[in-house]
Design an enzyme around this catalytic site. Structure first.
Site, short mmCIF file in Angstrom:
data_model
loop_
_atom_site.label_atom_id
_atom_site.label_comp_id
_atom_site.label_asym_id
_atom_site.label_seq_id
_atom_site.Cartn_x
_atom_site.Cartn_y
_atom_site.Cartn_z
NE ARG A 108 -6.36 -0.66 11.27
CZ ARG A 108 -5.25 -0.84 10.41
NH1 ARG A 108 -4.56 0.38 10.06
NH2 ARG A 108 -5.07 -1.73 9.65
CE LYS A 112 -0.74 0.14 4.96
NZ LYS A 112 -1.62 -0.79 6.02
C1 LIG Z 1 -0.77 -1.50 6.81
C2 LIG Z 1 -1.04 -2.70 7.06
C3 LIG Z 1 0.18 -3.53 7.03
C4 LIG Z 1 1.37 -3.25 6.95
O1 LIG Z 1 1.98 -2.77 7.76
P1 LIG Z 1 3.49 -2.04 8.08
O2 LIG Z 1 3.57 -1.36 9.21
O3 LIG Z 1 3.61 -1.14 6.71
O4 LIG Z 1 4.29 -3.40 8.05
C5 LIG Z 1 -0.22 -4.92 7.73
N1 LIG Z 1 -1.81 -5.08 8.06
C6 LIG Z 1 -2.54 -4.41 7.93
C7 LIG Z 1 -4.01 -4.59 8.36
C8 LIG Z 1 -2.60 -3.00 7.36
O5 LIG Z 1 -3.48 -2.39 7.25
#
Ligand SMILES: *Cc1c(COP(=O)(O)O)cnc(C)c1O
Length: 355
Positions: A126, A31
């Site tokens: 969350r 992302k």
């Molecule tokens: C963004 C996200 C991740 C990855 O997070 P990082 O801190 O970039 O490793 C993993 N799981 C979910 C549900 C996320 O939203």
């Protein structure tokens, strides 16, 4: 933005092998790279097996570029996008029965099966099903046609900064055990979390049933997100942002005239240094979260508006001529914003030959 694909590859290769030794596989989270096919392919060459993104649009970008991997939607699917989710991904992370029902009928209509990981709330507040309701959600998933229950997961340290530790990770493991015992199904994937789990996992802690992590920031920026420490042997400079100077002049540090609000509501902090060399870069809030920029030494960031970044460059060796370019390091927030700005050109390079 300059992206060194060899450093990106090295970071992924190093983490995939270190985690592999602990029985943990990796979904590379694209992302913050806006679903970049080049970055995704570098990760896949490095041994990442699955790709995940929070936006179906980024996954579609990778599909169009023929990136070949198991694709996962890591944000709960929107009811309005279920057909797209079923068409473009193999698996999604879910918390709502209504969405599971919708995914089941979308999958049936498309003659597909769709994998489901159920997310559990472990305290960060969350996404997640409250632990006492998990078992009935698994039952529902098993009952719904064209859905394949793939496991459970959790996400910490994103909203409230709750750290993954032996207590909450043991709770996730225990939930996997009790689902297997009570429902007689296996829980193949127990997805502990994101880059914030690395400190705990790499400390050598007993990882229990945790066999999967979803990693974005650590692979891209080489840091763990809890204390932003460098992860051993990883590159933190795989991605740099270069900005161009459009003005550089000796100016006083104190504004003059009647002071009201600035364009963004705040009045800047006082910075009383007499006169400085004030330099303006052609980059602004539309392109970067300037609070997350790390300038080279000799440059102090003072303020940013939509399109201007104002710095004190008095101590920058050799000074800064109009037209010169300066590299900045980015934190996660700055990276996300810059990747998303259509005004920031992304240049990828690699010295290695990849077949
Ligand atoms: C963004 C996200 C991740 C990855 O997070 P990082 O801190 O970039 O490793 C993993 N799981 C979910 C549900 C996320 O939203």
């Amino acid at each position: 933005m300059e992206i060194d694909l060899d450093k990106i590859y090295h970071n992924a290769r190093t983490l995939v092998s270190r985690l592999g030794e602990r029985g943990i596989s990796v979904t590379g989270v694209t992302k913050a790279a806006l679903g970049s096919p080049e970055i995704a392919n570098a990760w896949l060459r490095a041994g990442v097996l699955r790709l995940g993104d929070s936006r179906i649009e980024n996954i579609a970008t990778m599909q169009r570029a023929n990136v070949t991997a198991s694709m996962e939607l890591i944000r709960s699917p929107m009811l309005s996008q279920l057909d797209l989710v079923v068409a473009n991904t193999h698996l999604s992370y879910n918390t709502e029965i209504e969405v599971l029902r919708g995914l089941s009928s979308a999958a049936r209509k498309a003659n597909h099966t769709h994998g489901i990981i159920l997310m559990v709330e472990l305290g960060d507040l969350r996404e997640g099903i409250m632990p006492e309701h998990l078992e009935s959600a698994v039952r529902e998933t098993l009952f719904l046609p064209n859905l394949v229950f793939q496991g459970i997961g959790s996400n910490l340290a994103c909203r409230s900064g709750v750290s993954p530790d032996s207590r909450n990770m043991a709770e996730l493991s225990a939930l996997a055990d009790s689902i297997e015992a009570n429902l007689g199904v296996s829980v193949p994937t127990v997805s502990g979390g994101n880059s914030a789990n690395l400190e705990w996992v790499l400390s050598g802690a007993e990882t229990g049933r945790i066999n999967h992590l979803r990693l974005g920031e650590a692979l891209l920026l080489g840091r763990e997100p809890l204390h932003r420490q460098v992860i051993k042997e990883l590159h933190t400079d795989a991605i740099t942002l270069k900005a161009e100077v459009i003005e550089s002049k000796c100016k006083p540090t104190q504004p003059w005239g009647e002071i009201a609000q600035s364009a963004f509501g705040e009045v800047g902090p006082t910075y009383a240094k007499g006169s400085i060399t004030q330099t303006i870069f052609a980059i602004g809030r539309q392109d970067v979260d300037f609070a997350g920029l790390d300038p080279p030494s000799g440059i102090t960031i003072l303020a940013a508006s939509s399109d201007h970044l104002v710095v004190d460059s008095s101590n920058y060796p050799g000074g800064l001529a109009v037209g010169s370019e300066v590299p900045f390091q980015l934190n996660y927030s700055a990276l996300l914003r810059s990747m998303t700005s259509p005004f920031v050109t992304k240049t990828m390079y690699s010295q290695l030959e990849h077949s």
